[in-house]
Scaffold this active site. Structure first.
Site, short mmCIF file in Angstrom:
data_model
loop_
_atom_site.label_atom_id
_atom_site.label_comp_id
_atom_site.label_asym_id
_atom_site.label_seq_id
_atom_site.Cartn_x
_atom_site.Cartn_y
_atom_site.Cartn_z
N VAL A 76 44.18 29.86 26.30
CA VAL A 76 44.52 28.56 26.87
C VAL A 76 43.68 27.52 26.13
O VAL A 76 42.48 27.74 25.87
CB VAL A 76 44.24 28.53 28.39
CG1 VAL A 76 44.36 27.11 28.95
CG2 VAL A 76 45.20 29.48 29.12
N GLU A 108 42.35 44.88 25.43
CA GLU A 108 40.99 45.19 25.01
C GLU A 108 40.22 43.89 24.86
O GLU A 108 40.77 42.93 24.35
CB GLU A 108 41.06 45.89 23.66
CG GLU A 108 39.86 46.71 23.35
CD GLU A 108 40.20 47.74 22.30
OE1 GLU A 108 40.24 47.34 21.13
OE2 GLU A 108 40.43 48.91 22.64
N TYR A 119 41.30 39.33 34.25
CA TYR A 119 41.97 40.63 34.18
C TYR A 119 41.80 41.43 35.48
O TYR A 119 42.75 42.03 35.97
CB TYR A 119 41.44 41.44 32.99
CG TYR A 119 41.57 40.74 31.67
CD1 TYR A 119 42.70 39.98 31.37
CD2 TYR A 119 40.57 40.81 30.71
CE1 TYR A 119 42.83 39.31 30.16
CE2 TYR A 119 40.68 40.15 29.49
CZ TYR A 119 41.81 39.41 29.23
OH TYR A 119 41.92 38.76 28.03
C1 COA Z 1 40.48 33.44 29.07
C2 COA Z 1 41.32 32.17 29.20
C3 COA Z 1 42.71 32.47 28.64
C4 COA Z 1 41.41 31.76 30.68
O1 COA Z 1 42.29 30.66 30.79
P1 COA Z 1 42.25 29.69 32.09
O2 COA Z 1 43.53 28.93 32.11
O3 COA Z 1 41.01 28.91 32.12
O4 COA Z 1 42.24 30.77 33.27
P2 COA Z 1 42.36 30.49 34.85
O5 COA Z 1 42.21 29.02 35.12
O6 COA Z 1 43.60 31.14 35.31
O7 COA Z 1 41.08 31.28 35.38
C5 COA Z 1 41.17 32.46 36.12
C6 COA Z 1 39.79 32.99 36.48
O8 COA Z 1 39.10 33.48 35.36
C7 COA Z 1 37.74 33.02 35.38
N1 COA Z 1 37.48 32.45 34.07
C8 COA Z 1 38.40 32.28 33.11
N2 COA Z 1 37.83 31.80 32.00
C9 COA Z 1 36.54 31.64 32.28
C10 COA Z 1 35.44 31.16 31.54
N3 COA Z 1 35.55 30.74 30.27
N4 COA Z 1 34.22 31.14 32.12
C11 COA Z 1 34.10 31.55 33.40
N5 COA Z 1 35.12 32.03 34.15
C12 COA Z 1 36.31 32.06 33.60
C13 COA Z 1 37.55 32.07 36.49
O9 COA Z 1 36.69 32.71 37.40
C14 COA Z 1 38.93 31.92 37.11
O10 COA Z 1 38.93 32.26 38.45
P3 COA Z 1 38.90 31.11 39.58
O11 COA Z 1 40.02 30.16 39.23
O12 COA Z 1 39.12 31.88 40.84
O13 COA Z 1 37.57 30.48 39.44
C15 COA Z 1 40.66 31.01 28.41
O14 COA Z 1 39.33 30.84 28.86
C16 COA Z 1 40.65 31.18 26.91
O15 COA Z 1 41.60 30.83 26.21
N6 COA Z 1 39.55 31.75 26.35
C17 COA Z 1 39.40 31.90 24.91
C18 COA Z 1 40.28 32.97 24.36
C19 COA Z 1 39.93 34.35 24.89
O16 COA Z 1 38.79 34.73 24.92
N7 COA Z 1 40.95 35.10 25.31
C20 COA Z 1 40.78 36.42 25.84
C21 COA Z 1 40.63 37.46 24.80
S1 COA Z 1 42.10 37.64 23.78
#
Ligand code: COA
Length: 159
Positions: A76, A108, A119
């Site tokens: 995201v 993974e 997850y």
């Molecule tokens: C992982 C990712 C896709 C999450 O996207 P997002 O839209 O912020 O996710 P959500 O808003 O649905 O968050 C869901 C939960 O995850 C947790 N969370 C997600 N990203 C987080 C972060 N960076 N730090 C802390 N908590 C996080 C939160 O606790 C949240 O729960 P809550 O809403 O009950 O507090 C985004 O942070 C991202 O793009 N990260 C970089 C890419 C990456 O590492 N991808 C995964 C490996 S391929």
């Protein structure tokens, strides 16, 4: 007008921390999507498929084989995080993979990735660990954790 590859790459370039070298190149994405069994989905700021030509707030890419599908990437754009878009993308991935006939999903991640919460909330369970799998981080090698989730085959008669 932006094509889907452009929309994926715009999120990719903003979303991944360069310290871990996890962002894929345009070429890697293009080659993967050309392979059979590869799928992607795009999300707007509400987690839904974006209007044609509009930028994406997030995306996911996966690869399926027989009754299994692996989530290769989920991201995201930093500007849109913390609003449930990642959760919505993951839910759409689970549904779409099930409708393609997958009964077991995998992904993974780097051990320290905060995406773990996402997850676990989506019902994935830790099933494995590969020691020192990620070697590009500045803070030394990091284990890869494998997560899996069983889903009902969306095509099977009992659903
Ligand atoms: C992982 C990712 C896709 C999450 O996207 P997002 O839209 O912020 O996710 P959500 O808003 O649905 O968050 C869901 C939960 O995850 C947790 N969370 C997600 N990203 C987080 C972060 N960076 N730090 C802390 N908590 C996080 C939160 O606790 C949240 O729960 P809550 O809403 O009950 O507090 C985004 O942070 C991202 O793009 N990260 C970089 C890419 C990456 O590492 N991808 C995964 C490996 S391929």
């Amino acid at each position: 007008m932006m094509d889907d590859l452009d929309r994926i790459m715009a999120v990719m370039q903003a979303a991944f921390d360069p310290a871990y070298g996890e962002a894929w190149t345009r070429r890697q994405v293009e080659d993967t999507l050309a392979m059979p069994g590869s799928h992607y989905l795009l999300a707007d700021e509400n987690g839904l498929p974006p209007a044609p030509g509009a930028a994406a707030a997030g995306f996911a890419m996966s690869r399926g084989a027989v009754d299994e599908e692996e989530l290769l990437l989920i991201a995201v754009h930093p500007q849109y995080r913390g609003r449930g878009i990642g959760t919505a993308i993951l839910e759409r991935f689970v549904k779409e993979a099930a409708s393609r006939g997958a009964t077991r999903l995998f992904l993974e991640m780097r051990e320290t990735n905060p995406a773990e919460v996402l997850y676990l909330q989506a019902g994935f369970e830790k099933v494995g660990r590969r020691r020192n799998y990620y070697r590009q981080g500045y803070d030394g090698p990091i284990d890869a954790i494998t997560f899996a989730k069983r889903v009902k085959d969306g095509n099977s008669a009992e659903n």
